[in-house]
Structure formats: structure tokens, C-alpha cells
Design a protein around this motif. Structure first.
Motif, mmCIF file in Angstrom:
data_model
loop_
_atom_site.group_PDB
_atom_site.id
_atom_site.type_symbol
_atom_site.label_atom_id
_atom_site.label_comp_id
_atom_site.label_asym_id
_atom_site.label_seq_id
_atom_site.Cartn_x
_atom_site.Cartn_y
_atom_site.Cartn_z
ATOM 1 N N GLY A 341 0.818 -1.209 0.000
ATOM 2 C CA GLY A 341 0.000 0.000 0.000
ATOM 3 C C GLY A 341 0.854 1.261 0.000
ATOM 4 O O GLY A 341 2.034 1.263 -0.352
ATOM 5 N N TRP A 342 0.225 2.375 0.403
ATOM 6 C CA TRP A 342 0.916 3.680 0.404
ATOM 7 C C TRP A 342 1.936 3.749 1.541
ATOM 8 O O TRP A 342 1.636 3.394 2.686
ATOM 9 C CB TRP A 342 -0.082 4.823 0.590
ATOM 10 C CG TRP A 342 -0.881 5.141 -0.628
ATOM 11 C CD1 TRP A 342 -2.213 4.938 -0.827
ATOM 12 C CD2 TRP A 342 -0.393 5.736 -1.839
ATOM 13 N NE1 TRP A 342 -2.599 5.348 -2.069
ATOM 14 C CE2 TRP A 342 -1.502 5.851 -2.710
ATOM 15 C CE3 TRP A 342 0.846 6.179 -2.273
ATOM 16 C CZ2 TRP A 342 -1.391 6.389 -3.988
ATOM 17 C CZ3 TRP A 342 0.965 6.719 -3.541
ATOM 18 C CH2 TRP A 342 -0.141 6.819 -4.387
ATOM 19 N N GLN A 343 3.139 4.215 1.227
ATOM 20 C CA GLN A 343 4.150 4.479 2.236
ATOM 21 C C GLN A 343 3.986 5.884 2.798
ATOM 22 O O GLN A 343 3.217 6.699 2.287
ATOM 23 C CB GLN A 343 5.555 4.331 1.623
ATOM 24 C CG GLN A 343 5.879 2.926 1.132
ATOM 25 C CD GLN A 343 7.284 2.849 0.572
ATOM 26 O OE1 GLN A 343 7.830 3.831 0.076
ATOM 27 N NE2 GLN A 343 7.884 1.672 0.635
ATOM 28 N N GLU A 344 4.741 6.197 3.842
ATOM 29 C CA GLU A 344 4.770 7.552 4.375
ATOM 30 C C GLU A 344 5.522 8.458 3.390
ATOM 31 O O GLU A 344 6.506 8.030 2.784
ATOM 32 C CB GLU A 344 5.445 7.584 5.746
ATOM 33 C CG GLU A 344 4.633 6.943 6.860
ATOM 34 C CD GLU A 344 3.359 7.700 7.155
ATOM 35 O OE1 GLU A 344 2.306 7.064 7.301
ATOM 36 O OE2 GLU A 344 3.417 8.953 7.169
ATOM 37 N N PRO A 345 5.080 9.718 3.211
ATOM 38 C CA PRO A 345 5.776 10.596 2.262
ATOM 39 C C PRO A 345 7.175 10.990 2.738
ATOM 40 O O PRO A 345 7.428 11.088 3.939
ATOM 41 C CB PRO A 345 4.854 11.817 2.178
ATOM 42 C CG PRO A 345 4.054 11.784 3.434
ATOM 43 C CD PRO A 345 3.904 10.351 3.799
ATOM 44 N N VAL A 346 8.092 11.184 1.777
ATOM 45 C CA VAL A 346 9.447 11.686 2.019
ATOM 46 C C VAL A 346 9.676 12.882 1.109
ATOM 47 O O VAL A 346 8.896 13.135 0.190
ATOM 48 C CB VAL A 346 10.498 10.587 1.767
ATOM 49 C CG1 VAL A 346 10.331 9.433 2.737
ATOM 50 C CG2 VAL A 346 10.386 10.071 0.336
ATOM 51 N N CYS A 347 10.777 13.630 1.324
ATOM 52 C CA CYS A 347 10.987 14.886 0.599
ATOM 53 C C CYS A 347 12.437 15.051 0.184
ATOM 54 O O CYS A 347 13.358 14.520 0.831
ATOM 55 C CB CYS A 347 10.553 16.084 1.457
ATOM 56 S SG CYS A 347 8.829 16.027 2.011
ATOM 57 N N ASP A 348 12.645 15.820 -0.915
ATOM 58 C CA ASP A 348 13.925 16.394 -1.326
ATOM 59 C C ASP A 348 15.059 15.373 -1.366
ATOM 60 O O ASP A 348 16.046 15.473 -0.640
ATOM 61 C CB ASP A 348 14.285 17.560 -0.407
ATOM 62 C CG ASP A 348 13.263 18.677 -0.475
ATOM 63 O OD1 ASP A 348 13.139 19.427 0.501
ATOM 64 O OD2 ASP A 348 12.595 18.803 -1.508
ATOM 65 N N GLY A 349 14.926 14.362 -2.229
ATOM 66 C CA GLY A 349 16.013 13.422 -2.474
ATOM 67 C C GLY A 349 15.992 12.168 -1.636
ATOM 68 O O GLY A 349 16.834 11.295 -1.831
ATOM 69 N N ALA A 350 15.035 12.045 -0.706
ATOM 70 C CA ALA A 350 14.954 10.824 0.084
ATOM 71 C C ALA A 350 14.395 9.682 -0.783
ATOM 72 O O ALA A 350 13.843 9.902 -1.841
ATOM 73 C CB ALA A 350 14.076 11.038 1.316
ATOM 74 N N GLU A 351 14.574 8.471 -0.298
ATOM 75 C CA GLU A 351 14.213 7.269 -1.072
ATOM 76 C C GLU A 351 12.781 6.849 -0.761
ATOM 77 O O GLU A 351 12.390 6.736 0.387
ATOM 78 C CB GLU A 351 15.181 6.146 -0.720
ATOM 79 C CG GLU A 351 14.950 4.840 -1.475
ATOM 80 C CD GLU A 351 15.941 3.777 -1.058
ATOM 81 O OE1 GLU A 351 15.526 2.751 -0.504
ATOM 82 O OE2 GLU A 351 17.161 4.011 -1.267
ATOM 83 N N ALA A 352 11.973 6.647 -1.831
ATOM 84 C CA ALA A 352 10.617 6.135 -1.711
ATOM 85 C C ALA A 352 10.513 4.837 -2.481
ATOM 86 O O ALA A 352 11.048 4.715 -3.572
ATOM 87 C CB ALA A 352 9.609 7.145 -2.238
ATOM 88 N N GLY A 353 9.794 3.862 -1.933
ATOM 89 C CA GLY A 353 9.692 2.547 -2.549
ATOM 90 C C GLY A 353 10.501 1.528 -1.765
ATOM 91 O O GLY A 353 10.736 1.684 -0.561
#
Length: 466
Positions: A341-353
């Protein structure tokens, strides 16, 4: 008035990318020494220089100032007449400002750039690339579109078939390629093609691409089916020609004369199971007390109120929180990972997925600040740019969602992003290819990121910066 001015010439013409010079003559008609300051105004002012910027004149004397116009070869240099002026301010009499006016004519030029995204598409019945046409000139461009290939093996559906593009703008054309013949068996077949851009008074411009047509069934299946059919025919032929005659050699064993078969015992008669003893009922008074106790217990439980579910934190929520702490350009994002499902949001160059877990990204949620909005589109594994998935656009601090969270839809393999003020950089982690490296857009332009279409590999992690 203690000042006289004259522009020589009052009207001038210049080509974008070059320069021209106009002289401004100034005479001090007063009776004291005065110094004059010069400042260009009007649309051409950003690319106008004045030499010298100040001039000191004795009474009755005349000086000359040169105005140099150097418009860039960009859409900002609008073709046609562009009025301009020079503000002349006397030092001794600052309220006696003089503004001589002139006219600068900028000649038109045309520059068009077209690009197919992606350049290679795959499909069994159709392919859906997109054609981006940028007008880099300073006049409006009108063009018609068409497709061609060797042998006329493809049919083309271009929407729209004609475009009109203002200077500095871009148009996007949806193309659908359909093979005229279906390949039932065999390996993939590559078919080069070209989308032609035709403009009045200019040579046609061709944008080349490749359509990879896949077979409906794999080649080994046709070979296997042929072998099975041949074996079946051979077996039936042999069976009909050499069918064996089967005879039973079994014989019944005769009974001896006068001997009877031994009697078989009958099954025993089972007695019925004993009835279950009935449990005596409890007295009514005890039951009444129990009912009162139940009512008391129920009243105690009914006093608890249900707790409210906390609101989901999206990319827009995260970007508004970070802007509250540090104003400026930011980008926040989160990934919808299959089975998680949806992960917590990250910002400005952080890793998502996820990295190294083999879990694909099904959708991306993106929000930006101070970039005048963000737009993008998503590509799917095995399907590419699907018809009906138009480009999506959201303003600053609003949620943009690319891809699909439906279980029946395939995962993402790539994306296209664009911000309208500045540029956006992205890194993609693709299955079996690891991180592909950082790619950044030109200011105000878009760029594709993720798995190459011919790989058909799923997207598993991303990083974004603006």
C-alpha cells in the motif's frame, strides 16, 4: 526645459541573435553645467545597453550616447515592432525628466523541435507513443502531422492531426500505431516508422521511431503443436492398420454337483443409541437475575465512544509542513508498493519505494512548492503509455497521482515529469538494473525517467529533487 534630445535613427531593425546601434544626441540648452543619466525602458530594456550611462555637458554643448540592442534568439524576443524609450534625468533638475521614444523592429525566425516518447514501443495489436512539438521561435507555428513507414505495414491515428503552437509553448500529439497484419506465431518484428511534421514554406521534418510487433503465440508453441499433431496422426494410422484382437481367456469355475454355496452371515442388528439426558432448566428467578446482570453489563459497555481514524498523510500534507519550516522550492512524494500500500511521504532526495525486495511501484503521489505546479504521465510494464491516461497537472502544494492502485492494473515502469519554474531531477531504481543515475530536466521542459520501454522492467524505488 534645459535639454534637447534626438534619436538617430528613430526606427531600427534587428535580427534575433545579432545587434544594432542607435545614437541619442543630447544638448544642454541651460546656463549651468549639468550631468544627465540615461536608463532604457520598455520591452527591449532587458537586452539594451547604454554607453555611457551618464554624460556631463557644459551650457550650449552637445553629447552623444549609443544604445545597443541585442535581442536573444529565443521566444522572448517577440517578432514585429517593439516600442522603446530612454529616460534622461538631469542631476541639477531631477524633476525635468525627458523620455525620447523610438521603435525597434525584430525580424521573425522559426525553430521547431519534435521528439517521440518513447522512441520504441511494443505491442501485439497497437503501440501508443506520444509526439512532443516545441516552438522555440518567436512566431506562431502551424503544422500538419502524418505517419509513414517502409511497405505501408502500419496504420496511423494522430490526435490532433494539426497543431498551432504559440512562441515558447509545446503541443503533445497522441499517436496510435496499428499493424495491418497480425503475427500469430514467431519472434518480435521491428518496424521502423516516422512521424512527419509539415509546415508552410519549410521542408518536412521527420521524427523516427521503432514499433516492435509481438507474436500472439510464441514460436515454440507452433512447433510443439505440429509435432503433437503429427504423432497423433501416426498413432491413429498404426492403430487402424494393426488393431489387435483381444479375447478373454477367463472361465467360470463350475460348481460341484449337489454342493450349495455356504451361507453368508447377516450383519448384526445394532441397538439404537441411548437418548441424551435432558438438562434441567434453571429456575426463572435465577434467569431473571442473569438478565439484570446482562443489562448492567450492556449499559457499561455502551458508554465507550468509537475513536476517529487519523487522516491519511499525503505528499501535499508533507510539502506544506516542510514549507512552514523552510520556505522555497521543495518536492515531497510517496510510493504505492504492491502488497504494502501507500508508504509515508518523504521529501527532497529521500528514497521512496523498496530496494532489493522485488516489490514494484504501482503509483506515485507527488507535490511541489514554488515551481508553479507539476505535470507528468506514467508508463506501465508491457503496456507503455496507455490510451486514456492523459497528462495530469497540479498546482503548488496539491497532490498529483501517477499510475494506478487497482490490483488488476500492471505496475509502473517509468514516468515523465515537468515543473514550470526551474527543473526537476529524478533517480529510478529498476528491477535487475539497480539505480540508473540522476537525470534532470531543462528549465520548464520535461524528461522521461525509469525503465527503458524495451526492457519491460518494473519500477521499485525513486528519488526526486527540485
Amino acid at each position: 526645459m534645459s535639454l534637447w534630445t534626438s534619436l538617430e535613427p528613430a526606427s531600427a531593425t534587428v535580427d534575433p541573435g545579432s545587434s544594432t546601434t542607435v545614437r541619442l544626441r543630447v544638448r544642454n540648452t541651460g546656463d549651468i553645467v549639468d550631468e544627465y543619466r540615461f536608463e532604457p525602458v520598455g520591452d527591449p530594456a532587458p537586452w539594451t545597453t547604454v554607453e555611457p550611462r551618464a554624460l556631463r555637458l557644459y551650457p550650449g554643448t552637445t553629447g552623444t550616447v549609443e544604445l545597443t540592442f541585442a535581442p536573444p534568439r529565443t521566444p522572448d524576443a517577440t517578432a514585429g515592432p517593439n516600442p522603446y524609450a530612454v529616460r534622461v534625468t538631469p542631476t541639477e533638475h531631477p524633476d525635468a525628466v525627458t523620455v525620447p521614444e523610438g521603435n525597434l523592429t525584430i525580424t521573425p525566425f522559426t525553430e521547431v523541435r519534435a521528439e517521440l516518447v518513447p522512441t520504441t514501443v511494443k505491442g501485439r495489436f497497437r503501440g501508443r507513443p506520444r509526439l512532443a512539438v516545441d516552438n522555440l521561435g518567436n512566431t506562431k507555428v502551424t503544422a500538419s502531422l502524418g505517419g509513414k513507414d517502409t511497405g505501408e505495414r502500419l496504420a496511423y491515428d494522430l490526435q490532433p492531426g494539426n497543431v498551432q503552437i504559440e512562441p515558447g509553448r509545446a503541443a503533445f500529439v497522441k499517436a496510435t500505431l496499428r499493424p495491418r497484419q497480425i503475427t500469430w506465431f514467431g519472434s518480435n518484428q521491428e518496424q521502423p516508422y516516422a512521424i512527419t511534421l509539415r509546415r508552410a514554406g519549410a521542408e518536412p521534418e521527420e521524427v523516427n521511431g521503432t514499433f516492435v510487433q509481438r507474436g500472439i503465440l510464441p514460436g515454440w508453441l507452433a512447433t510443439t503443436f505440429g509435432l503433437l499433431l503429427a504423432l497423433t496422426i501416426a498413432f491413429v494410422t498404426i492403430w487402424l492398420a494393426y488393431r489387435p484382437q483381444l479375447q478373454s481367456v477367463a472361465r467360470e469355475k463350475p460348481e460341484k454337483a449337489g454342493q450349495l454355496a455356504p451361507p453368508r452371515p447377516s450383519p448384526p442388528i445394532s441397538s439404537p443409541p441411548p437418548k441424551a439426558q435432558e438438562k434441567p432448566s434453571e429456575p426463572a428467578e435465577k434467569s431473571g437475575k442473569g438478565g439484570q446482570d446482562d443489562q448492567k453489563g450492556g449499559g457499561g459497555g455502551g458508554g465507550d465512544e468509537p475513536k476517529e481514524k487519523p487522516a491519511e498523510k499525503t505528499a501535499a500534507t508533507a510539502v506544506r509542513e516542510i514549507v512552514a519550516r523552510s520556505a522555497g522550492r521543495h518536492i515531497c512524494y510517496r510510493a504505492f508498493v504492491q502488497d504494502d500500500g501507500w508508504q509515508e511521504p518523504v521529501c527532497d532526495g529521500a528514497e521512496a519505494g523498496t530496494v532489493g525486495q522485488g516489490k514494484p511501484i504501482k503509483a506515485l503521489n507527488i507535490a511541489v512548492s514554488d515551481t508553479k505546479g507539476v505535470t507528468g504521465a506514467s508508463a506501465y510494464v508491457g503496456e507503455g503509455w496507455r490510451k486514456g491516461d492523459s497528462w495530469k497537472k497540479e498546482d503548488d502544494r496539491k497532490d498529483l497521482v501517477l499510475g494506478s492502485t487497482e490490483s488488476a492494473d500492471p505496475p509502473m515502469e517509468g514516468f515523465t515529469l515537468q515543473v514550470f519554474d526551474g527543473s526537476v531531477c529524478h533517480e529510478a531504481y529498476v528491477k535487475d538494473r539497480n539505480w540508473l543515475g540522476k537525470g534532470c530536466t531543462e528549465p520548464g521542459k520535461w524528461r522521461y525517467g525509469g525503465s527503458a520501454m524495451e526492457w519491460n522492467l518494473q519500477l521499485e524505488a525513486v528519488r526526486f529533487t527540485v
